[in-house]
Design a protein around this motif. Structure first.
Motif, PDB file in Angstrom:
ATOM      1  N   GLN A   6      36.487  44.425  35.382  1.00 46.91           N
ATOM      2  CA  GLN A   6      38.028  43.556  35.448  1.00 46.91           C
ATOM      3  C   GLN A   6      39.122  44.761  33.892  1.00 46.91           C
ATOM      4  OE1 GLN A   6      37.673  39.592  35.560  1.00 46.91           O
ATOM      5  NE2 GLN A   6      39.350  39.189  36.767  1.00 46.91           N
ATOM      6  N   LEU A   8      41.197  45.481  31.211  1.00 43.94           N
ATOM      7  CA  LEU A   8      42.728  44.910  30.676  1.00 43.94           C
ATOM      8  C   LEU A   8      43.781  45.963  30.517  1.00 43.94           C
ATOM      9  CD1 LEU A   8      43.660  42.959  28.207  1.00 43.94           C
ATOM     10  CD2 LEU A   8      42.262  43.971  26.802  1.00 43.94           C
ATOM     11  N   ARG A  27      56.974  42.663  32.616  1.00 48.50           N
ATOM     12  CA  ARG A  27      56.354  41.486  32.970  1.00 48.50           C
ATOM     13  C   ARG A  27      55.793  41.540  34.955  1.00 48.50           C
ATOM     14  NH1 ARG A  27      56.320  36.698  29.789  1.00 48.50           N
ATOM     15  NH2 ARG A  27      57.376  36.684  27.791  1.00 48.50           N
ATOM     16  N   LEU A  30      52.548  43.814  35.431  1.00 49.74           N
ATOM     17  CA  LEU A  30      52.040  43.464  34.512  1.00 49.74           C
ATOM     18  C   LEU A  30      51.303  42.236  35.813  1.00 49.74           C
ATOM     19  CD1 LEU A  30      52.178  42.627  31.212  1.00 49.74           C
ATOM     20  CD2 LEU A  30      50.812  44.664  31.914  1.00 49.74           C
ATOM     21  N   ALA A  31      52.328  40.854  36.731  1.00 54.32           N
ATOM     22  CA  ALA A  31      51.453  40.643  37.629  1.00 54.32           C
ATOM     23  C   ALA A  31      51.288  41.063  39.342  1.00 54.32           C
ATOM     24  CB  ALA A  31      52.790  40.135  37.448  1.00 54.32           C
ATOM     25  N   GLU A  34      47.662  42.056  38.173  1.00 49.39           N
ATOM     26  CA  GLU A  34      46.949  40.865  38.216  1.00 49.39           C
ATOM     27  C   GLU A  34      46.204  41.003  39.254  1.00 49.39           C
ATOM     28  OE1 GLU A  34      48.662  37.784  36.204  1.00 49.39           O
ATOM     29  OE2 GLU A  34      48.585  38.257  33.892  1.00 49.39           O
ATOM     30  N   ALA A  38      43.155  42.975  37.639  1.00 45.31           N
ATOM     31  CA  ALA A  38      43.089  43.364  36.097  1.00 45.31           C
ATOM     32  C   ALA A  38      43.175  41.981  34.738  1.00 45.31           C
ATOM     33  CB  ALA A  38      44.283  44.710  35.865  1.00 45.31           C
ATOM     34  N   ARG A  39      43.058  41.864  34.002  1.00 46.20           N
ATOM     35  CA  ARG A  39      43.370  41.340  33.172  1.00 46.20           C
ATOM     36  C   ARG A  39      44.167  41.802  32.638  1.00 46.20           C
ATOM     37  NH1 ARG A  39      39.441  41.540  29.159  1.00 46.20           N
ATOM     38  NH2 ARG A  39      38.645  43.417  30.158  1.00 46.20           N
ATOM     39  N   THR A  40      45.607  40.831  32.189  1.00 39.60           N
ATOM     40  CA  THR A  40      46.719  41.424  30.696  1.00 39.60           C
ATOM     41  C   THR A  40      46.539  40.632  29.354  1.00 39.60           C
ATOM     42  OG1 THR A  40      48.723  39.955  32.319  1.00 39.60           O
ATOM     43  CG2 THR A  40      47.795  41.847  33.690  1.00 39.60           C
ATOM     44  N   GLN A  41      47.915  41.342  28.428  1.00 38.37           N
ATOM     45  CA  GLN A  41      47.910  40.989  27.619  1.00 38.37           C
ATOM     46  C   GLN A  41      49.346  41.519  27.150  1.00 38.37           C
ATOM     47  OE1 GLN A  41      45.821  41.850  24.299  1.00 38.37           O
ATOM     48  NE2 GLN A  41      47.336  41.059  22.822  1.00 38.37           N
ATOM     49  N   VAL A 184      45.758  50.903  37.290  1.00 36.98           N
ATOM     50  CA  VAL A 184      44.475  49.891  37.451  1.00 36.98           C
ATOM     51  C   VAL A 184      44.019  50.989  38.454  1.00 36.98           C
ATOM     52  CG1 VAL A 184      43.698  47.986  38.713  1.00 36.98           C
ATOM     53  CG2 VAL A 184      45.527  47.737  37.333  1.00 36.98           C
TER      54      VAL A 184
END
Length: 206
Positions: A6, A8, A27, A30-31, A34, A38-41, A184
């Protein structure tokens, strides 16, 4: 992309104005990342506004600077979203990207081996184009791999709902999803390639 890895994905962008178009765009991207597993920050505009001006010779870093450097070192890919200001990226975005120079002596130098997704929001197509070129030039200087596709969003008409952040423009939504997908995908390809290299070196195969 159905495996245990996964990646980041670090999102960096927005302005010091809450709910800015560039932040909503980030945002949304990033959604989409996900949704691909994937993981997001997120490091948003309010965080970027707290960073001091980057000074290479400084011997100490603020907690926010340390946090940003740690996030960069940990990520498997990066998505940067900036407004176009007078034909280029915003000052806070440039300042944050300059801080990545602090990774020069780490095991993961700059953005080596990671995809860099670029998003630009601006009032006109000319500002979008020149800002995107600038952002990609910085990505190259940081040894990143700019994604083949970069999202350029015209802010001449509302792109996002101010309260919910919902994307109001299907074309813009597709652009952001494309950037996220390529970041990704690259992270997965890079991870698979590194695993293959480790396997080859482990059994003595060149």
């Amino acid at each position: 992309m159905a495996n245990s890895f996964q990646p980041l994905i670090l999102g960096l962008g927005g302005t010091m104005r809450p709910g800015s178009g560039s932040e909503h765009a980030l945002r949304h991207a990033l959604a989409a990342a996900e949704a691909l597993g994937a993981r997001t920050q997120l490091i948003d505009g309010s965080f970027l506004g707290r960073l001091p001006h980057y000074t290479p010779e400084a011997t100490e870093r603020t907690p926010d600077e340390v946090a940003l450097i740690a996030a960069v070192l940990a990520c498997d890919g990066l998505i940067v979203s900036t407004p176009g200001y007078h034909g280029s990226i915003s000052g806070p975005i440039k300042n944050a990207l300059d801080l990545i120079d602090e990774t020069a002596r780490s095991a993961r130098v700059y953005l080596e081996g990671r995809a860099f997704g670029a998003i630009v929001t601006a009032q006109g197509s000319q500002a979008c184009g020149t800002t995107l070129v600038t952002l990609r030039s910085i990505a190259h200087a940081l040894r990143a791999w700019p994604t083949p596709y970069g999202a350029t969003l015209s802010a001449s008409a509302p792109l996002f709902d101010r309260e919910s952040g919902q994307c109001l423009d299907p074309k813009a939504g597709r652009q952001l999803a494309m950037v996220a997908t390529q970041v990704v995908q690259f992270a997965h390809w890079r991870h698979a390639g590194m695993e293959a290299e480790c396997g080859a070196s482990g059994d003595g195969t060149p």
